[in-house]
Design a protein around this motif. Structure first.
Motif, PDB file in Angstrom:
ATOM      1  N   THR A  26     -18.033  -4.259  24.387  1.00 46.48           N
ATOM      2  CA  THR A  26     -18.458  -3.204  25.309  1.00 46.48           C
ATOM      3  C   THR A  26     -17.501  -3.248  26.652  1.00 46.48           C
ATOM      4  N   CYS A  27     -17.000  -1.709  26.624  1.00 47.95           N
ATOM      5  CA  CYS A  27     -16.255  -1.384  27.807  1.00 47.95           C
ATOM      6  C   CYS A  27     -16.979  -0.373  28.659  1.00 47.95           C
ATOM      7  N   GLU A  28     -16.428  -0.310  30.031  1.00 45.51           N
ATOM      8  CA  GLU A  28     -17.415   0.901  30.794  1.00 45.51           C
ATOM      9  C   GLU A  28     -16.871   2.214  30.134  1.00 45.51           C
ATOM     10  N   GLY A  29     -18.076   2.974  29.404  1.00 42.34           N
ATOM     11  CA  GLY A  29     -18.127   4.325  29.114  1.00 42.34           C
ATOM     12  C   GLY A  29     -17.755   4.242  27.426  1.00 42.34           C
ATOM     13  N   PHE A  30     -17.340   3.149  26.956  1.00 41.97           N
ATOM     14  CA  PHE A  30     -17.113   3.152  25.327  1.00 41.97           C
ATOM     15  C   PHE A  30     -17.000   1.629  24.930  1.00 41.97           C
ATOM     16  N   ARG A  31     -17.230   1.813  23.481  1.00 44.07           N
ATOM     17  CA  ARG A  31     -16.988   0.622  22.810  1.00 44.07           C
ATOM     18  C   ARG A  31     -15.688   0.317  22.073  1.00 44.07           C
ATOM     19  N   GLY A  32     -15.033  -0.901  22.191  1.00 44.83           N
ATOM     20  CA  GLY A  32     -13.752  -1.093  21.576  1.00 44.83           C
ATOM     21  C   GLY A  32     -13.798  -1.816  20.319  1.00 44.83           C
ATOM     22  N   THR A  33     -13.051  -1.713  19.540  1.00 47.28           N
ATOM     23  CA  THR A  33     -12.882  -2.377  18.030  1.00 47.28           C
ATOM     24  C   THR A  33     -11.667  -3.033  17.902  1.00 47.28           C
ATOM     25  N   LEU A  34     -11.685  -4.019  16.915  1.00 41.66           N
ATOM     26  CA  LEU A  34     -10.405  -4.665  16.448  1.00 41.66           C
ATOM     27  C   LEU A  34      -9.869  -5.870  17.328  1.00 41.66           C
ATOM     28  N   TRP A  35      -9.844  -5.358  18.755  1.00 45.20           N
ATOM     29  CA  TRP A  35      -9.297  -6.585  19.362  1.00 45.20           C
ATOM     30  C   TRP A  35      -9.555  -6.306  20.696  1.00 45.20           C
ATOM     31  N   SER A  36      -9.279  -7.500  21.643  1.00 43.58           N
ATOM     32  CA  SER A  36      -9.442  -7.207  23.034  1.00 43.58           C
ATOM     33  C   SER A  36      -8.721  -8.403  23.736  1.00 43.58           C
ATOM     34  N   GLU A  37      -8.440  -8.257  24.960  1.00 44.89           N
ATOM     35  CA  GLU A  37      -7.431  -9.276  25.645  1.00 44.89           C
ATOM     36  C   GLU A  37      -7.880  -9.707  26.962  1.00 44.89           C
ATOM     37  N   GLU A  38      -7.820 -10.970  27.276  1.00 39.84           N
ATOM     38  CA  GLU A  38      -8.023 -11.603  28.510  1.00 39.84           C
ATOM     39  C   GLU A  38      -6.696 -11.240  29.416  1.00 39.84           C
ATOM     40  N   LEU A  39      -6.964 -10.370  30.283  1.00 39.25           N
ATOM     41  CA  LEU A  39      -5.884 -10.127  31.079  1.00 39.25           C
ATOM     42  C   LEU A  39      -6.148  -9.976  32.645  1.00 39.25           C
ATOM     43  N   ASP A  40      -5.301 -10.227  33.600  1.00 36.10           N
ATOM     44  CA  ASP A  40      -5.438 -10.237  34.900  1.00 36.10           C
ATOM     45  C   ASP A  40      -4.601  -8.960  35.468  1.00 36.10           C
ATOM     46  N   ALA A  41      -5.406  -8.069  36.262  1.00 33.01           N
ATOM     47  CA  ALA A  41      -4.348  -7.005  36.901  1.00 33.01           C
ATOM     48  C   ALA A  41      -3.696  -7.428  38.182  1.00 33.01           C
ATOM     49  N   ASP A  42      -2.361  -6.899  38.335  1.00 38.46           N
ATOM     50  CA  ASP A  42      -1.741  -7.572  39.734  1.00 38.46           C
ATOM     51  C   ASP A  42      -2.029  -6.909  40.726  1.00 38.46           C
ATOM     52  N   GLY A  43      -3.119  -5.903  40.731  1.00 35.30           N
ATOM     53  CA  GLY A  43      -3.351  -5.256  42.247  1.00 35.30           C
ATOM     54  C   GLY A  43      -2.694  -3.931  42.311  1.00 35.30           C
ATOM     55  N   THR A  44      -1.514  -3.734  41.489  1.00 24.90           N
ATOM     56  CA  THR A  44      -0.705  -2.475  41.571  1.00 24.90           C
ATOM     57  C   THR A  44      -1.371  -1.159  40.804  1.00 24.90           C
ATOM     58  N   ALA A  45      -2.173  -1.423  39.939  1.00 21.12           N
ATOM     59  CA  ALA A  45      -2.683  -0.474  38.994  1.00 21.12           C
ATOM     60  C   ALA A  45      -3.644   0.660  39.790  1.00 21.12           C
ATOM     61  N   ASP A  46      -3.435   1.581  39.351  1.00 21.82           N
ATOM     62  CA  ASP A  46      -4.083   2.944  40.163  1.00 21.82           C
ATOM     63  C   ASP A  46      -5.719   3.060  39.607  1.00 21.82           C
ATOM     64  N   ALA A  47      -5.954   2.495  38.467  1.00 23.35           N
ATOM     65  CA  ALA A  47      -7.262   2.555  37.805  1.00 23.35           C
ATOM     66  C   ALA A  47      -7.304   1.562  36.847  1.00 23.35           C
ATOM     67  N   THR A  48      -8.495   1.082  36.714  1.00 20.90           N
ATOM     68  CA  THR A  48      -8.904   0.308  35.509  1.00 20.90           C
ATOM     69  C   THR A  48     -10.201   0.584  34.887  1.00 20.90           C
ATOM     70  N   THR A  49     -10.346   0.359  33.677  1.00 21.89           N
ATOM     71  CA  THR A  49     -11.643   0.426  33.102  1.00 21.89           C
ATOM     72  C   THR A  49     -11.971  -0.958  32.652  1.00 21.89           C
ATOM     73  N   PRO A  50     -13.005  -1.537  33.084  1.00 22.42           N
ATOM     74  CA  PRO A  50     -13.419  -2.907  32.692  1.00 22.42           C
ATOM     75  C   PRO A  50     -14.242  -3.188  31.359  1.00 22.42           C
ATOM     76  N   TYR A  51     -13.873  -4.514  30.913  1.00 22.99           N
ATOM     77  CA  TYR A  51     -14.922  -4.724  30.029  1.00 22.99           C
ATOM     78  C   TYR A  51     -16.390  -5.080  30.591  1.00 22.99           C
TER      79      TYR A  51
END
Length: 655
Positions: free
Chosen positions: A525-550
């Motif tokens: 489950t992601c905010e607004g949709f569901r993901g299939t096949l794959w997911s990743e454990e990653l950290d943003a470095d604070g420079t991204a303008d927008a993120t959609t979270p798990y």
């Protein structure tokens, strides 16, 4: 060099493989009558006729080919003459076992089928050059000859001894020294270090897993050896007839050839295309292959083979419903084809493909297949003066690379549920369903003409490719990358940090901790949709303008989608509707829109030159709103504000 326009001369080439050697000569004249009635203006001859042309070593029997060439010429039907080298005669394998390929377990592939040749065999190459030389010398000046077709569907592998020797030569050219080879292949793992070139073999059947870079290099080698075979025959026919274009036919999205490199060696890029008529996404599969072939050709291309009805090689072989053959043929023209051809002209009565359809089926002239073929011939003649030589337009590039495919789809990966062609299909399908036409491009190509570049997955990226993507993104282009992109370098060596550091910085990723593949049917489950096949454990470095979270689970709150400027990273595969909506939103932001707004879901709209093709892939009639008045070239009538398309119907509209 000559190109497709030299063969078409303002026509859409229409016809297919003709195998007159399978029929008594009285049938030939009946074939000509039916061809002219159906609007056929081209046939391919000689593809599988080596045993007929050279019944014994060194003998030649050209009499029958002389007669059929003359007959086609008198009827005004052009000939694409093939070299017959895809299927050597039985005498060759019997007298020269070295010409037969061996599989990875050492078993010989015998004659009795086709493509039973070793691409590395000096004996095979000598015989192939000899028959090609004699064909070219005899027919180069024949007035019916319009194009050369080399071999057929190059698709052979060989793990035999002669191939092993050629593989070692190829590796010396690529790596230079054994030390460099050991470094590239990572042979410190599992005690695989090589101390003598004689120890180096093709990746034959092992006790356990193969060396991945050895497998990658063997796939590169195989593509190059087949290309050598093609180029040798091409150069012979060019020497005799430099004014005529030369082609060979690709299989759609096939793993065995680096088609980007091959396309550079062809005057005409051609492909064989057989979507399943029962596949609800058959039209999208066709569109994908057509987009890829057009992009390899960098302009008009040739549909060398398709089926007029059923094929013979699926578990259940369904015929094409009424109108589907016409619809899919017009789709190919819409997406850049200047030639629409079939395997084959007349359905065979014997042999392994006697249940594969032909333009003339077993039902003959009165059969539905031939009647539809005749209607299509008339349609193509109507639109040809307005379409040939023009270009289909696309403002989105989808990136694809065979080397990345070869590396990324091997054994011992995090998930066998993820495969390169599957990712290409999913992302292309999302854009196709959003009515957005795409080109394909190599990751090292100039991408500056495209407002949007989409990377479904490129596991392996060279440094040049990474630099190219960075330059594109920093130059103002919108870049969208799927997961498992930029993981490995050109030797399938995992990059430090699990992803190229420059790409991590581009997307605003600080750390990629873990890959979390999903089981078949599992979703995240992601905010607004569901993901299939794959997911990743990653950290943003604070420079991204927008993120959609798990949302929830082990990855709760971590970013599933990041956007930094115009660069997007998607760490899962959104479900189809969600992926379509995401890419539509990104495309709109990049200034890319469909050629028509408000299109019904089942209608495909493609612009080629100044023509608008509307294709109804549904089984029910549908109305499409239009701006102003257009002339439908298929009916010769004017339509204003709206056009109605019947079941599997089409319109080709000129302003």
């Amino acid at each position: 060099m000559p190109g497709l326009s030299d063969a078409t001369r303002g026509r859409i080439l229409y016809g297919g493989d003709h195998n007159p050697e399978q029929w008594p000569e009285e049938t030939w004249h009946e074939d000509v009558r039916l061809m002219r009635q159906a609007g056929v203006n081209t046939v391919t001859l000689g593809v599988f006729s080596w045993a007929k042309l050279e019944p014994r070593p060194g003998e030649r029997d050209f009499g029958w080919l002389d007669r059929i060439m003359d007959l086609m010429g008198e009827a005004g039907i052009g000939v694409v003459l093939a070299t017959p080298t895809a299927s050597p005669p039985p005498w060759m394998g019997h007298l020269h076992p070295d010409t037969l390929p061996r599989d990875e377990e050492g078993r010989t592939e015998w004659w009795g089928g086709r493509q039973h040749f070793s691409h590395s065999s000096a004996t095979y190459r000598r015989y192939a050059a000899a028959i090609t030389e004699d064909l070219a010398a005899r027919y180069a000046g024949h007035p019916a000859l319009t194009m050369w077709h080399i071999n057929n569907e190059y698709c052979t592998y060989d793990w035999g001894d002669e191939a092993a020797a050629r593989f070692r030569d190829w590796l010396r050219d690529r790596h230079g020294t054994l030390d460099a080879l050991n470094t590239a292949w990572g042979t410190a793992f599992w005690s695989q270090g090589y101390g003598d070139w004689a120890e180096v073999m093709p990746p034959r059947h092992p006790h356990y897993l193969k060396n991945p870079t050895q497998v990658l290099d063997f796939k590169r080698f195989t593509s190059d050896m087949l290309l050598e075979c093609y180029a040798a025959e091409r150069d012979i026919v060019r020497r005799h007839s430099p004014h005529l274009p030369v082609t060979t036919n690709f299989m759609p999205l096939w793993a065995g050839q680096d088609a980007w490199r091959w396309a550079e060696e062809e005057d005409v890029v051609s492909v064989d295309l057989y979507p399943d008529p029962r596949d609800p996404f058959g039209a999208q599969e066709g569109a994908l292959v057509q987009d890829m072939t057009r992009s390899q050709a960098r302009g008009p291309w040739m549909l060398m083979e398709q089926a007029a009805g059923a094929v013979n090689w699926r578990g259940v072989n369904h015929p094409k419903p009424h109108g589907l053959n016409r619809l899919w043929s017009l789709q190919a023209v819409a997406r850049g084809a200047d030639a629409v051809c079939y395997f084959q002209w007349r359905q065979s009565r014997q042999g392994a493909e006697k249940f594969h359809s032909g333009m003339v089926s077993h039902a003959g002239e009165q059969g539905r297949t031939y009647q539809e073929v005749t209607r299509l011939g008339a349609d193509l003649a109507r639109i040809a003066p307005h379409v040939t030589g023009t270009h289909s337009t696309a403002r989105i590039a989808v990136l694809h690379d065979w080397h990345s495919w070869w590396a990324g789809d091997q054994e011992a990966r995090p998930s066998h549920e993820v495969d390169h062609p599957g990712m290409l299909r999913a992302w292309h399908r999302a854009l196709w369903q959003a009515h957005l036409t795409t080109d394909f491009a190599h990751p090292e190509h100039d991408l500056s003409a495209y407002p949007l570049v989409v990377v479904p997955q490129l596991y392996l990226l060279t440094d040049t490719a990474v630099d190219n993507l960075l330059a594109y993104a920093h130059g103002g282009g919108t870049l969208v990358c799927g997961f498992l992109t930029g993981i490995a370098d050109e030797d399938d060596r995992v990059r430090p940090g699990g992803m190229d550091a420059r790409l991590r910085d581009l997307f605003g990723i600080r750390t990629l901790h873990e890959w979390w593949p999903l089981d078949a049917g599992e979703t995240v489950t992601c905010e607004g949709f569901r993901g299939t096949l794959w997911s990743e454990e990653l950290d943003a470095d604070g420079t991204a303008d927008a993120t959609t979270p798990y949302k929830g689970g082990e990855l709760d709150g971590l970013p599933a989608v990041l956007r930094k400027g115009r660069a997007w990273y998607v760490s899962t595969l959104p479900e189809p509707e969600a992926l379509r909506d995401l890419l539509t939103r990104i495309a709109t932001g990049a200034g890319v829109r469909p050629v028509l707004d408000g299109l019904p879901d089942q209608v495909e709209a493609v612009r080629r030159g100044d023509l608008l093709f509307l294709l109804n892939h549904g089984r029910e009639p549908v109305a499409v709103d239009l701006p102003g008045t257009h002339r439908d070239l298929l009916t010769g009538t004017d339509v204003t504000d709206r056009v109605t398309l019947g079941r599997h119907g089409a319109a080709v509209l000129r302003p």
